[in-house]
Design an enzyme around this catalytic site. Sequence first.
Site, PDB file in Angstrom:
ATOM      1  N   ARG A  44      91.845 -35.189 -21.462  1.00 24.14           N
ATOM      2  CA  ARG A  44      92.152 -34.494 -22.719  1.00 24.14           C
ATOM      3  C   ARG A  44      91.239 -33.275 -22.872  1.00 24.14           C
ATOM      4  O   ARG A  44      91.665 -32.207 -23.302  1.00 24.14           O
ATOM      5  CB  ARG A  44      91.998 -35.438 -23.919  1.00 24.14           C
ATOM      6  N   LYS A 134      94.095 -28.637 -41.654  1.00 25.80           N
ATOM      7  CA  LYS A 134      95.532 -28.931 -41.683  1.00 25.80           C
ATOM      8  C   LYS A 134      95.779 -30.374 -42.086  1.00 25.80           C
ATOM      9  O   LYS A 134      95.039 -31.272 -41.672  1.00 25.80           O
ATOM     10  CB  LYS A 134      96.146 -28.692 -40.298  1.00 25.80           C
ATOM     11  N   GLU A 176     101.193 -28.688 -44.985  1.00 24.42           N
ATOM     12  CA  GLU A 176     102.333 -28.886 -44.070  1.00 24.42           C
ATOM     13  C   GLU A 176     103.221 -30.041 -44.535  1.00 24.42           C
ATOM     14  O   GLU A 176     102.959 -31.199 -44.192  1.00 24.42           O
ATOM     15  CB  GLU A 176     101.835 -29.149 -42.643  1.00 24.42           C
ATOM     16  N   LYS A 218     102.859 -24.391 -44.206  1.00 27.30           N
ATOM     17  CA  LYS A 218     103.414 -24.640 -42.862  1.00 27.30           C
ATOM     18  C   LYS A 218     104.664 -25.498 -43.030  1.00 27.30           C
ATOM     19  O   LYS A 218     104.583 -26.737 -43.051  1.00 27.30           O
ATOM     20  CB  LYS A 218     102.363 -25.336 -41.987  1.00 27.30           C
TER      21      LYS A 218
END
Length: 349
Positions: A44, A134, A176, A218
Amino acid sequence: MKTLIDTAQAMVAGGKGLLAMDESVDTCNKRFARAGIPQTVEMRRAYRELLLSTPGLANCISGVILYDETIRQTRADGMPFVKVALDTGMLVGIKVDSGAKYLAAHPGEKVTEGLDRLRERLQAYAQMGAHFAKWRAVIAVNDVNLPSPACIEANAHALARYAALCQEAGLVPIVEPEVLMDGKHSQERCQQVTEAVLHSVFEQLYRQGVVLEAMILKPNMVLAGLACAIQNTAAEVAEATVQSLLRAVPAAVPGIAFLSGGQSGEQASSRLNAMHTRYDPPAGPHASPSKCALPWPLSFSFGRAIQHPALEIWAGKEANKPAAQRALLHRARCNRAALQGDYNAEMET
Ligand code: 13P
């Protein structure tokens, strides 16, 4: 607040967009498993290094959204990822929700969690160098009973609580609310639900005292469900999406950056392009008397629609890194072109 407003404007300025590379460990591992890549911390890290060190990326990307594991990681040579992004001219963001969990008493629906101890976590991320955060809410749709008012309200409330905490901590919140593409529903149904969700979100943002000038929205594009027999043209998607945003998003919001939500890279670019061939950003450099001016710039904050080809090409092998970075840069450039209305199918050949 002035700094936050400047940051929010910078996130959508210069004809650039955001790169969402904030998949949780579980989501990243699922994508690695599908591509035959070992699901380890080091893989990752190596993948995120590949993305962040792509030459030329900052010409198209104003900021990157990281995950908790990633914001603490470094390049192989020891340079922190936050510094890598900042040195190349990209702002740093951080996913701070802890995922969508089943909503009690509402089968098939989810509410995003993560408000507990969020104040402390946001302060820690700000100290690590993050500029923005976010939080993603997911809204399932069908033609009968989904989404429920309870699901819309619970998610809108959580988004607004999160956004107020972000601004208190000196971070710009990306808000979002994602109306999902799964299902057979029509584009009209998606439009109806998207507008209901956006109205509820802005009502809650107002109640919680969120400064609209210091956030980024978003949203999803307004699309028929993936299993719907009638799929709309890019122009139809552009028109319905902008119509919904004009109906529900206050002009004080400094920018709108779409999620891709399972669209292919080409679909996402061509739909974004269709919005920009028909509508102008406010005081845009390409302002044209034949286009309708919008109150906010429309940009992108894509994850899969930018990353997917690069991940497939990389396949976990160091030798594939340059080709994977070229594929990433290509998608970023296509989306940058779409923000000028200059994207076309020939760019894909
Ligand atoms: P997708 O563009 O793959 O939907 O991801 C964007 C994102 O950040 C979801 O939270």
